[in-house]
Design an enzyme around this catalytic site. Structure first.
Site, PDB file in Angstrom:
ATOM      1  N   LYS A 197       0.893  -1.194  -0.021  1.00 41.91           N
ATOM      2  CA  LYS A 197       0.059  -0.042   0.217  1.00 41.91           C
ATOM      3  C   LYS A 197       0.919   1.266   0.029  1.00 41.91           C
ATOM      4  O   LYS A 197       1.645   1.266   0.476  1.00 41.91           O
ATOM      5  CB  LYS A 197      -0.749   0.001   1.177  1.00 41.91           C
ATOM      6  CG  LYS A 197      -2.208  -0.299   1.102  1.00 41.91           C
ATOM      7  CD  LYS A 197      -2.944  -0.151   2.455  1.00 41.91           C
ATOM      8  CE  LYS A 197      -4.266  -0.906   2.427  1.00 41.91           C
ATOM      9  NZ  LYS A 197      -5.043  -0.833   3.771  1.00 41.91           N
ATOM     10  N   ASP A 224      -7.852 -13.766   0.512  1.00 38.50           N
ATOM     11  CA  ASP A 224      -7.695 -13.173   1.847  1.00 38.50           C
ATOM     12  C   ASP A 224      -8.637 -14.179   2.592  1.00 38.50           C
ATOM     13  O   ASP A 224      -9.451 -14.965   2.324  1.00 38.50           O
ATOM     14  CB  ASP A 224      -8.551 -11.500   1.669  1.00 38.50           C
ATOM     15  CG  ASP A 224      -7.699 -10.509   2.675  1.00 38.50           C
ATOM     16  OD1 ASP A 224      -7.089 -11.373   3.428  1.00 38.50           O
ATOM     17  OD2 ASP A 224      -8.222  -9.717   2.662  1.00 38.50           O
ATOM     18  N   GLY A 231     -13.727  -3.097   1.844  1.00 35.60           N
ATOM     19  CA  GLY A 231     -12.875  -2.081   1.505  1.00 35.60           C
ATOM     20  C   GLY A 231     -11.663  -2.501   0.801  1.00 35.60           C
ATOM     21  O   GLY A 231     -11.030  -2.012   0.034  1.00 35.60           O
TER      22      GLY A 231
END
Ligand code: R5P
Length: 307
Positions: A197, A224, A231
């Site tokens: 990120k 995941d 989100g």
């Protein structure tokens, strides 16, 4: 000749894991014990094992999930284990399909509790083995006096998509999820990576990109453990599209999908979510495809009872 017969396994299900307990019991060729559940007028829970004679000297498998009703299912599971222990089983194996509070696995801000530790330490008392489906972080197992097993299923979810994609890249949305990407990629002989990120210093916008591998013109499977608000997945998918990814699928173990999570994920360019049946309900949207993981759980239990 000495013949060794395998122990008889009895499955006891928590109030919201009946469907999964029945599937697992079928694979184990075992029966399910009846449990009476009720709530007193003041809100306190009550349960009673209705065939107590089934428990004595047997291998007992308790199956529960902790979403929804996280707090109620916590006390229900503790009550089930206590009731079983008092009936002198041979061993108790506890299967938690979804472990609530697992993301609070450390103190992030001074003054917080480590709720994941409170939950796992309580659940692991009085049992012989604890099996959790895709625990957020195995660090929660550290220091427990029980044998612990993290049942990864990402490969099973990914398998379901393989005929819809070409040489896909398996991507974890962060380094903490890399072990899931690795597990599925190694099983199916695929490439994998994780995303990092960044924050744009001028606009303040957060964006993601793969650590090493170029996604341009490639099919992607984002893996995941939990989809909660959606989100993380939506941000990851939007960014992979910007970087030129073709089709994007999601393989997530526990799909809570709170509020407008599903709409967010659909709008981000994802083709479909493949998920495991680990919660007390199933979403009915055709965008979400469920994979039965009971065979894998039964295999782990079978190996344990042979020991
Ligand atoms: C975070 O570390 C977890 O592995 C998931 O990525 C996260 O919980 C997903 O949450 P949300 O769907 O709200 O972004």
């Amino acid at each position: 000749m000495i013949t060794v017969s395998l122990p008889i396994i009895v499955v006891v299900n928590g109030v919201q894991a009946k469907r999964q307990a029945e599937n697992i019991a079928k694979h184990l060729n075992s029966r399910i014990v009846n449990v009476q559940y009720k709530v007193f007028p003041d809100g306190e829970n009550y349960l009673r094992i209705m065939n107590p004679e089934e428990i004595y000297d047997r291998e007992i498998v308790v199956i529960n999930t902790m979403y929804p009703r996280q707090n109620d299912s916590f006390i229900e599971t503790l009550m089930l284990v206590d009731a079983i222990k008092r009936l002198n089983p041979s061993r108790i194996h506890l299967v938690i399909l979804y472990l609530a509070y697992a993301r609070q696995d450390k103190v992030f801000l001074q003054g917080e509790p480590v709720t994941g530790r409170i939950v796992i330490e309580s659940l692991s008392r009085d049992i012989n083995s604890l099996l959790v489906v895709d625990i957020h972080s195995t660090s929660l197992f550290n220091g427990l006096n029980t044998s612990t097993h993290n049942i990864l299923v990402t490969d099973l979810l990914v398998e379901r998509i393989l005929n819809k994609v070409e040489k896909p890249l398996i991507l974890a949305p962060d380094k903490g999820a890399l072990h899931r990407a690795r597990q599925a990629a190694e099983k199916h002989g695929l490439e994998y990576d994780y995303m990092v990120k960044h924050r744009d210093r001028i606009t303040g916008e957060i964006y993601m990109e793969p650590k090493e591998i170029n996604v341009n013109n490639r099919d992607i499977i984002i893996v995941d453990d939990i989809i909660s608000t959606g989100g993380t997945i939506a941000l990851a998918a939007r960014n992979m599209k910007k970087l030129g990814a073709r089709k994007i699928y999601v393989a997530a173990t526990h799909s809570l999908l709170i509020g407008n999570a599903l709409e967010k994920i659909k709008a981000s360019g994802v083709e479909r979510i493949i998920t495991a049946d680990t919660l007390g309900f199933k979403h009915s949207d055709p965008f979400i495809e469920y994979v039965d993981i009971s065979d894998r759980i039964a295999t782990v239990i079978n190996n344990l009872v042979k020991q």
